[in-house]
Enzyme design. Sequence first.
Site, mmCIF file in Angstrom:
data_model
loop_
_atom_site.group_PDB
_atom_site.id
_atom_site.type_symbol
_atom_site.label_atom_id
_atom_site.label_comp_id
_atom_site.label_asym_id
_atom_site.label_seq_id
_atom_site.Cartn_x
_atom_site.Cartn_y
_atom_site.Cartn_z
ATOM 1 N N SER A 9 6.427 -2.343 13.062
ATOM 2 C CA SER A 9 6.081 -0.984 12.643
ATOM 3 C C SER A 9 6.695 0.021 13.605
ATOM 4 O O SER A 9 6.332 0.065 14.786
ATOM 5 C CB SER A 9 4.562 -0.810 12.617
ATOM 6 N N HIS A 34 8.875 -1.690 9.129
ATOM 7 C CA HIS A 34 7.701 -1.101 8.482
ATOM 8 C C HIS A 34 7.622 0.366 8.915
ATOM 9 O O HIS A 34 7.610 0.685 10.107
ATOM 10 C CB HIS A 34 6.442 -1.854 8.898
ATOM 11 N N ASP A 36 5.651 3.935 8.585
ATOM 12 C CA ASP A 36 4.358 4.527 8.226
ATOM 13 C C ASP A 36 4.442 6.027 8.023
ATOM 14 O O ASP A 36 4.706 6.775 8.973
ATOM 15 C CB ASP A 36 3.349 4.252 9.349
ATOM 16 N N MET A 38 2.350 9.360 7.204
ATOM 17 C CA MET A 38 0.969 9.871 7.224
ATOM 18 C C MET A 38 0.963 11.378 7.041
ATOM 19 O O MET A 38 1.781 12.071 7.661
ATOM 20 C CB MET A 38 0.315 9.543 8.562
ATOM 21 N N HIS A 67 5.351 2.603 3.927
ATOM 22 C CA HIS A 67 3.913 2.586 3.649
ATOM 23 C C HIS A 67 3.423 4.028 3.594
ATOM 24 O O HIS A 67 3.345 4.703 4.618
ATOM 25 C CB HIS A 67 3.239 1.793 4.795
ATOM 26 N N MET A 69 0.814 6.628 3.446
ATOM 27 C CA MET A 69 -0.606 6.953 3.621
ATOM 28 C C MET A 69 -0.752 8.440 3.355
ATOM 29 O O MET A 69 -0.997 9.241 4.268
ATOM 30 C CB MET A 69 -1.039 6.587 5.051
ATOM 31 N N MET A 138 -4.960 -3.748 4.551
ATOM 32 C CA MET A 138 -5.111 -3.076 5.850
ATOM 33 C C MET A 138 -6.153 -3.832 6.670
ATOM 34 O O MET A 138 -7.275 -4.042 6.215
ATOM 35 C CB MET A 138 -5.562 -1.625 5.653
ATOM 36 N N ASP A 176 -1.474 -5.530 7.689
ATOM 37 C CA ASP A 176 -1.069 -4.368 8.474
ATOM 38 C C ASP A 176 -2.203 -3.877 9.372
ATOM 39 O O ASP A 176 -3.224 -3.385 8.878
ATOM 40 C CB ASP A 176 -0.628 -3.258 7.510
HETATM 41 C C1 DX5 Z 1 -1.813 1.968 10.590
HETATM 42 C C2 DX5 Z 1 -0.387 1.687 10.174
HETATM 43 C C3 DX5 Z 1 0.133 0.433 10.786
HETATM 44 C C4 DX5 Z 1 0.309 0.532 12.279
HETATM 45 C C5 DX5 Z 1 0.261 -0.834 12.857
HETATM 46 O O1 DX5 Z 1 -2.247 3.086 9.919
HETATM 47 O O2 DX5 Z 1 -0.304 1.519 8.771
HETATM 48 O O3 DX5 Z 1 1.345 0.029 10.181
HETATM 49 O O4 DX5 Z 1 1.521 1.150 12.644
HETATM 50 O O5 DX5 Z 1 0.252 -0.745 14.236
HETATM 51 P P1 DX5 Z 1 -0.391 -1.861 15.154
HETATM 52 O O6 DX5 Z 1 0.374 -3.133 14.885
HETATM 53 O O7 DX5 Z 1 -0.218 -1.338 16.526
HETATM 54 O O8 DX5 Z 1 -1.836 -2.014 14.749
HETATM 55 ZN ZN ZN Z 2 1.503 0.571 7.864
#
Ligand code: DX5
Ligand code: ZN
Length: 224
Positions: A9, A34, A36, A38, A67, A69, A138, A176
């Site tokens: 990630s 990956h 993310d 947000m 991903h 969010m 998740m 994840d």
């Molecule tokens: C959380 C994200 C994850 C996060 C994982 O909201 O969707 O992808 O980056 O990070 P680690 O592996 O540090 O939990």
């Molecule tokens: Zn993620």
Amino acid sequence: MPSHLIAPSVLAANFKNLEADFKMINQSEADWYHVDVMDGQFVPNISFGQSIIKSMFALAKKPLDVHLMIEKPEKYIEEFREAGAEVISVHYEACPHIHRTLQQIKATGAKAGVALNPGTPVSVIDDILENCDLVVLMSVNPGFGGQKFIYRTLEKIRSLKKQIIDRNLQTKIEIDGGVGLQNAEAILKAGADILVAGSSVFKSEDPKDTIHRLKSIDIHTLSV
Ligand code: DX5
Ligand code: ZN
């Protein structure tokens, strides 16, 4: 041979020098990036959007697993695809018309995923499992990297895997949040296909070796 995928990630990467971290991942045994996204609405944190992903795409020699969010992800699917996403996952909790949104993702040529928060049971996706290339379970509450793995997720993996096998589907299970060398074996044994790993990779002493170790876990040769 291990068949699971490793998706570091990039949220945990060094944004002051993304190029160096991307070079490292490109040379590693990682399979996907990956990524993310947000929005500060669906989750309490803001990360980055399409333009940063475009730059990541230029640096990446492996597929971008995006991903989302965010609220109303259906408004941005095509833009994320154009930015370079190969896999696009949306949250079940953010999509009142999830079946339509999955079709919309597939229409762009991307692989379609649905993500479930820790508090959402896997049974809610019974009727759309056929439409998912992957399900993102998740194992932390989304919004931040570096959180603790929620062990209840192992039960969710087992029940989802059973469904997938019973219905003869090809849907992959991605886990994840809080994944690292300490729990990866248990997660894979429960039936996961793709491991997302942020802090456990980037904060380790030797990220490339951590990826190698995550990738080398072979549950078929482990003693029972
Ligand atoms: C959380 C994200 C994850 C996060 C994982 O909201 O969707 O992808 O980056 O990070 P680690 O592996 O540090 O939990
Ligand atoms: Zn993620």
